[in-house]
Design an enzyme around this catalytic site. Structure first.
Site, short mmCIF file in Angstrom:
data_model
loop_
_atom_site.label_atom_id
_atom_site.label_comp_id
_atom_site.label_asym_id
_atom_site.label_seq_id
_atom_site.Cartn_x
_atom_site.Cartn_y
_atom_site.Cartn_z
N ASN A 10 13.58 18.95 -59.85
CA ASN A 10 13.01 18.30 -60.91
C ASN A 10 12.15 17.79 -60.22
OD1 ASN A 10 11.60 17.46 -62.94
ND2 ASN A 10 12.70 16.34 -63.34
N TRP A 11 11.15 18.68 -60.17
CA TRP A 11 9.66 17.52 -59.26
C TRP A 11 8.71 16.78 -60.45
CZ3 TRP A 11 6.62 22.38 -56.52
CH2 TRP A 11 7.38 22.39 -55.28
N LYS A 12 9.15 16.60 -61.61
CA LYS A 12 7.86 15.87 -62.23
C LYS A 12 6.89 16.22 -62.17
CE LYS A 12 11.97 12.93 -62.85
NZ LYS A 12 12.64 11.99 -62.98
N HIS A 98 14.60 16.80 -71.04
CA HIS A 98 15.34 15.39 -70.15
C HIS A 98 14.52 14.10 -70.48
CE1 HIS A 98 13.50 12.84 -66.52
NE2 HIS A 98 14.55 14.25 -66.23
N GLU A 100 12.93 11.80 -69.91
CA GLU A 100 11.37 11.34 -70.20
C GLU A 100 11.15 11.75 -71.36
OE1 GLU A 100 10.89 12.44 -65.89
OE2 GLU A 100 12.24 10.74 -64.81
N GLU A 170 22.24 12.71 -67.44
CA GLU A 170 21.82 11.79 -66.76
C GLU A 170 21.45 10.82 -67.34
OE1 GLU A 170 18.27 14.17 -64.34
OE2 GLU A 170 17.55 14.18 -66.09
N GLY A 176 15.76 7.97 -61.13
CA GLY A 176 14.10 6.85 -60.81
C GLY A 176 14.75 5.65 -59.66
N SER A 216 19.04 9.38 -59.64
CA SER A 216 19.79 9.18 -58.00
C SER A 216 20.61 9.64 -57.09
CB SER A 216 19.16 7.74 -58.16
OG SER A 216 18.24 7.38 -58.86
N GLY A 237 15.88 14.22 -58.74
CA GLY A 237 14.03 14.05 -58.45
C GLY A 237 13.39 13.67 -57.56
N GLY A 238 13.28 12.61 -57.44
CA GLY A 238 12.46 11.82 -56.43
C GLY A 238 12.97 12.55 -55.03
P1 PGA Z 1 15.79 11.18 -59.51
O1 PGA Z 1 15.70 11.80 -61.02
O2 PGA Z 1 16.76 12.05 -58.69
O3 PGA Z 1 14.80 10.60 -58.89
O4 PGA Z 1 16.53 9.98 -60.16
C1 PGA Z 1 16.16 12.38 -61.77
C2 PGA Z 1 15.47 13.69 -63.10
O5 PGA Z 1 14.94 13.33 -63.66
O6 PGA Z 1 16.26 14.72 -63.31
#
Ligand code: PGA
Length: 254
Positions: A10-12, A98, A100, A170, A176, A216, A237-238
């Site tokens: 997930n590049w966001k 998600h 966010e 999640e 994050g 994470s 994500g990250g």
């Molecule tokens: P993260 O994000 O791996 O940076 O914690 C995961 C996500 O939001 O899908």
């Protein structure tokens, strides 16, 4: 029974077009031993879907995913992107709900129920995200919280429809933050989610649904998280922004 295992990037809202192209190339050229039950998704920003498609469509076990879609079919919704548009680009997966999106864009369980339905209508697999914020975890009411998310957004589906859904658990406090859920916390919630699905849709269906863990996931913890019986890979994500980290995470799949 072998459930499908996913490593989903997930590049966001990250990376330029050039950086995106390089990252795709690096991941796709790695030798990852994928198969029907061990696949990679790239959830990329809308303007990069065609780029990602160009890299993955000839490859069998890589797929592109949108990070969001509209809950409306079409029409006067400036700035929105419809499920039908995504499907017409050969996008086969779409993240839905998600945290966010829920937090910053006011997405409610009811809207997400519409988004799940509209993805299914156009033959896209929704990756439905659920998970509790920190204060809910601190009150130890995370099970009820997640059950309500499932109840409001997925229970309107038929069992046949649910079989086309992927779930991502999640915990918001782990996204994050570098604060990963422990293997026990992940396994416990995944098995709880499966039991909630079993109650409503029956055991056979509940056993077939892939449930990814997100929050994470890193190269150094993916293996132990993915080894948990009810964890079917991860939404990353990250760490998905770094080719060698993400490659290692893909290799950690069951
Ligand atoms: P993260 O994000 O791996 O940076 O914690 C995961 C996500 O939001 O899908």
């Amino acid at each position: 029974m072998m459930r499908k295992q996913f490593a989903a990037a997930n590049w966001k809202m990250n990376l330029t077009y050039q950086q995106a192209a390089e990252l795709l190339k690096a991941v796709i050229s790695a030798d990852l031993e994928l198969n029907e039950n061990r696949v990679v998704l790239f959830a990329v920003p809308f303007p990069y879907l065609e780029l990602a498609n160009g890299s993955v469509l000839q490859k069998k076990y890589y797929f592109t995913a949108a990070q969001n879609c509209s809950n409306k079919k079409s029409g006067a919704f400036t700035g929105e992107v419809s499920a039908e548009m995504l499907k017409s680009l050969n996008v086969s997966y779409c993240l839905v709900g998600h945290s966010e999106r829920r937090e910053h864009f006011g997405e409610t369980n009811e809207m997400l129920s519409e988004k799940v339905m509209i993805c299914l209508t156009y033959g896209m697999t929704p990756v439905f995200c659920c998970g509790e914020p920190l204060q809910i975890r601190e009150q130890n009411t995370q099970n009820d919280f997640v059950k309500k998310q499932l109840n409001d957004s997925l229970f309107p589906l038929s069992a046949q429809q649910l079989l086309k859904v992927v779930i991502a658990y999640e915990p918001v406090w782990a996204i994050g933050t570098g604060k990963t859920a422990t293997n026990e916390q992940a396994q416990e919630m995944h098995s709880y989610i499966r039991s909630v699905l079993e109650e409503h849709f029956g055991r056979e269906v509940s056993q077939k649904i892939s449930i990814l863990y997100g929050g994470s996931v890193k190269a150094n913890n993916a293996k132990e998280l993915f080894a948990c019986g009810d964890v079917d890979g991860g939404l990353v994500g990250g760490a998905s922004l770094n080719a060698s980290d993400f490659i290692e995470i893909v290799r950690a799949l069951k």
